[in-house]
Design a protein around this motif. Structure first.
Motif, short mmCIF file in Angstrom:
data_model
loop_
_atom_site.label_atom_id
_atom_site.label_comp_id
_atom_site.label_asym_id
_atom_site.label_seq_id
_atom_site.Cartn_x
_atom_site.Cartn_y
_atom_site.Cartn_z
N GLU A 1 -3.85 4.11 2.06
CA GLU A 1 -5.33 4.19 2.31
C GLU A 1 -5.77 5.54 3.00
OE1 GLU A 1 -7.05 0.43 3.69
OE2 GLU A 1 -6.53 -0.44 2.11
N SER B 1 -12.76 5.83 -10.82
CA SER B 1 -11.70 6.68 -11.52
C SER B 1 -11.03 5.86 -12.43
CB SER B 1 -10.86 7.43 -10.59
OG SER B 1 -9.81 8.36 -11.34
N ALA B 2 -10.43 4.65 -11.88
CA ALA B 2 -9.53 3.89 -12.79
C ALA B 2 -10.49 2.97 -13.67
CB ALA B 2 -9.02 2.74 -11.71
N ALA C 1 -12.58 5.55 -5.79
CA ALA C 1 -11.22 5.18 -6.58
C ALA C 1 -11.24 4.21 -7.61
CB ALA C 1 -10.28 4.54 -5.43
N TRP C 2 -12.14 3.24 -7.50
CA TRP C 2 -12.66 2.23 -8.65
C TRP C 2 -13.07 2.93 -9.65
CZ3 TRP C 2 -10.45 -2.24 -9.75
CH2 TRP C 2 -9.63 -2.90 -8.57
N ASP D 1 -3.22 2.06 -10.31
CA ASP D 1 -2.27 2.55 -9.36
C ASP D 1 -2.60 2.73 -7.80
OD1 ASP D 1 -0.37 2.49 -11.25
OD2 ASP D 1 -0.81 4.85 -11.85
N PHE D 2 -4.01 3.23 -7.61
CA PHE D 2 -4.50 3.25 -6.11
C PHE D 2 -4.10 2.13 -5.23
CE2 PHE D 2 -8.49 1.76 -7.74
CZ PHE D 2 -8.87 0.97 -6.69
N GLN E 1 -0.86 2.71 -3.05
CA GLN E 1 -1.02 4.20 -2.19
C GLN E 1 -1.62 3.84 -0.92
OE1 GLN E 1 0.51 6.70 -3.69
NE2 GLN E 1 0.70 5.32 -5.49
N ARG F 1 0.85 -1.09 0.18
CA ARG F 1 0.09 -0.12 -0.02
C ARG F 1 0.89 1.37 0.07
NH1 ARG F 1 -2.94 -3.16 3.59
NH2 ARG F 1 -2.02 -2.28 5.32
#
Length: 570
Positions: free
Chosen positions: A569, A542-543, A539-540, A563-564, A567, A409
């Motif tokens: 959380e 956007s991806a 987040a999902w 990519d998230f 990163q 992460r």
């Protein structure tokens, strides 16, 4: 008119019955005689008290026979050693025992209730002395339902099928419509290898309560025992509809599907399997749960309640556990984790710090603290807690995988590799660990190693949906073009994606595989479905939207995972 003489009242001076002589004055006793008489009376009194106490202690002195008591003969109840129990539990049991003694000469109904209450509390803690106490309650009140039922529960938990069956049948004779008792008897028939007898019981229950999830579950067990997997699938599926939290049903469904040769359906259920059993709604069993005053028992009950989605009840149980035993670190830890899941980070942190103060050598407490610190945005303190957990117990697979995932992460995948490998070595049967390792290997530029690891995992876990999904992603979108195999990716993920209940990840993987095979129109359709399903996951979304744009431009996905995932959380 003169009174007639009577036998008890003669007339003085009449013939045939001379007057009674006056009583002599009492003789004066000598002092020695008086002392002997007083000592004699004292000895008799003392002997009487001894006999009374002995009678109370030995009462009742008869030992019950093998069947249910049919008369008022009572069994002796000797409390077992209770040093291992908490003071609150010991006092609870002793109080119930004192009531039995206090009511030794009370009306029969009150005695029966006292014996039954003692049996209940002993049964709640799994103590064998529950049996004679409950037998006494049955003997004193043969018309009661609850006492033979609890006696049946005792024998059932001891796996004594004949005795349990006799007791349950005695209870059912008093209340023939009681569904939990009928279901207990059906379970006993299954345990005894008598599925047809169990089926007859379940037919009666179905007529009373067709929406009973536990009855449907047992019907599935009966069908499976009789070799009818199609009927088992129908019953298990119905039980799952009625009780969606019972994730253990997915495993039973997977096994039935596999026996029928339907491997794709089996794989889908295996991916959803869990450890929550079907819950039998049973008010008398719930009474036993309510009697338990052990903090450890309350923590266990809270865990079940949380897994079944009864969060308010779980919190209440944990709060009771902490109040009952403030020195129970596990109760503090579990309450802290529940508060963390509810978004109460300061309170959760306080609970975990209190738990660690109570048990500073507990690696799991440090692991839980790391989760909360990371959620609060304190990455440095989370890493300290994880390293403390590793120092305390390097053989704990959750600690090793927790560190690997923490580094993933934080986009520190090279540091994650050693911990991922250690976790897999400690728990080679955990398929998800292989996926986590592959995710970081791809991120570190080791796509071929990720492919090799997942291909080996596919052999070890041929029906695991998470392995199939991860392998398809690598075959479809690995940064190393030499690793890609679009057609193999489509073949691998298509059975999962075509299911009616396919999730976001699977739909996205199918779109990724189709795009890598230049089937962009189909890829767009699957990606749009995935995007619609991710409405509450920013987040999902956007991806997914970014990859959807790529497919519309005739380009395949740039990487297997977004990519998230690498990163911290929020």
């Amino acid at each position: 008119m003169a009174r007639r003489p009577t036998a008890d009242r003669p007339l003085p001076g009449r013939a045939g019955r001379p007057p009674q002589p006056p009583k002599s004055p009492p003789a004066v006793r000598r002092p020695a005689d008086s002392r002997r008489r007083r000592w004699g009376l004292a000895a008799l009194t003392l002997l009487g008290l001894v006999l009374l106490l002995a009678a109370l202690k030995a009462w009742p002195a008869l030992t019950a026979g093998p069947g249910l008591p049919s008369d008022a003969a009572l069994a002796a109840v000797i409390l077992p050693p209770m040093d291992h129990l908490s003071p609150a539990v010991r006092e609870q049991i002793n109080e119930a025992h004192r009531k039995v003694i206090d009511l030794a000469v009370a009306p029969t109904a009150e005695q029966a209730a006292a014996w039954g209450a003692l049996g209940q509390v002993l049964l709640a803690y799994g103590l064998d002395a529950a049996e004679p106490a409950l037998r006494n309650a049955v003997a004193l009140d043969p018309a009661a339902f609850r006492w033979p039922y609890y006696l049946g529960r005792h024998y059932h938990l001891q796996a004594d099928i004949p005795q349990a069956r006799a007791a349950y049948e005695t209870a059912l004779a008093q209340r023939p419509e009681d569904i939990p008792t009928q279901l207990r008897l059906a379970q006993l028939s299954l345990d005894a290898g008598e599925p047809r007898q169990a089926a007859a019981r379940l037919e009666a229950v179905a007529a009373q309560d067709p929406a009973n999830a536990y009855a449907q579950f047992l019907s599935g067990e009966v069908a499976a025992a009789l070799g009818d997997d199609n009927a088992a699938i129908v019953a298990y599926s119905r039980a799952l509809e009625l009780q969606p939290a019972a994730t253990r049903l997915h495993y039973l469904l997977a096994m039935a599907e596999r026996r029928l040769g339907r491997l794709e359906e089996a794989a889908a259920h295996l991916a959803r399997r869990g450890d929550v059993p079907v819950r039998l709604v049973d008010p008398l069993a719930a009474e036993l749960d309510g009697l338990r005053q052990s903090s450890q028992v309350l923590v266990q009950q809270a865990g079940v309640a949380e897994r079944e989605g009864r969060l308010t009840e779980a919190r209440q149980l944990l709060e009771r556990a902490v109040a009952l035993d403030p020195q129970d670190g596990a109760a503090r830890q579990n309450l802290g984790l529940l508060r963390y899941r509810s978004g109460e980070l300061p309170a959760a942190l306080s609970d975990l710090q209190a738990a660690i103060a109570l048990e500073p050598g507990n690696a799991r407490f440090q692991l839980s603290l790391a989760v909360i610190q990371e959620a609060a945005g304190r990455q440095d303190l989370a890493e300290v807690a994880l390293k403390d957990a590793l120092r305390l117990d390097p053989q704990d697979v959750d600690v090793q995988s927790g560190l690997a995932d923490f580094y993933r992460r934080g986009d520190r995948c090279p540091e994650a590799e050693a911990h991922a490998a250690a976790a897999i070595e400690l728990a080679p049967s955990r398929a998800l660990l292989r996926v986590q390792q592959a995710v970081c290997r791809v991120r570190s530029g080791e796509s071929r190693a990720a492919l090799q690891g997942l291909s080996a995992a596919r052999i070890d876990f041929p029906a695991d949906a998470s392995i199939a999904d991860a392998l398809a992603r690598v075959l479809a979108a690995a940064p190393d073009a030499a690793v890609r195999d679009p057609q193999a990716a489509v073949t691998l993920i298509a059975p999962l994606a075509q299911e009616a209940k396919a999730g976001i990840d699977v739909l996205e993987t199918m779109a990724m595989a189709l795009a890598s095979a230049d089937r962009f129109a189909e890829a767009i359709a699957y990606q749009e479905r995935a995007l619609a399903a991710a409405e509450d996951r920013p987040a999902w979304r956007s991806a997914l939207a970014a990859n959807l744009d790529r497919y519309r431009q005739g380009q395949s996905a740039a990487a297997p995972w977004p990519d998230f995932l690498y990163q911290p959380e929020p």
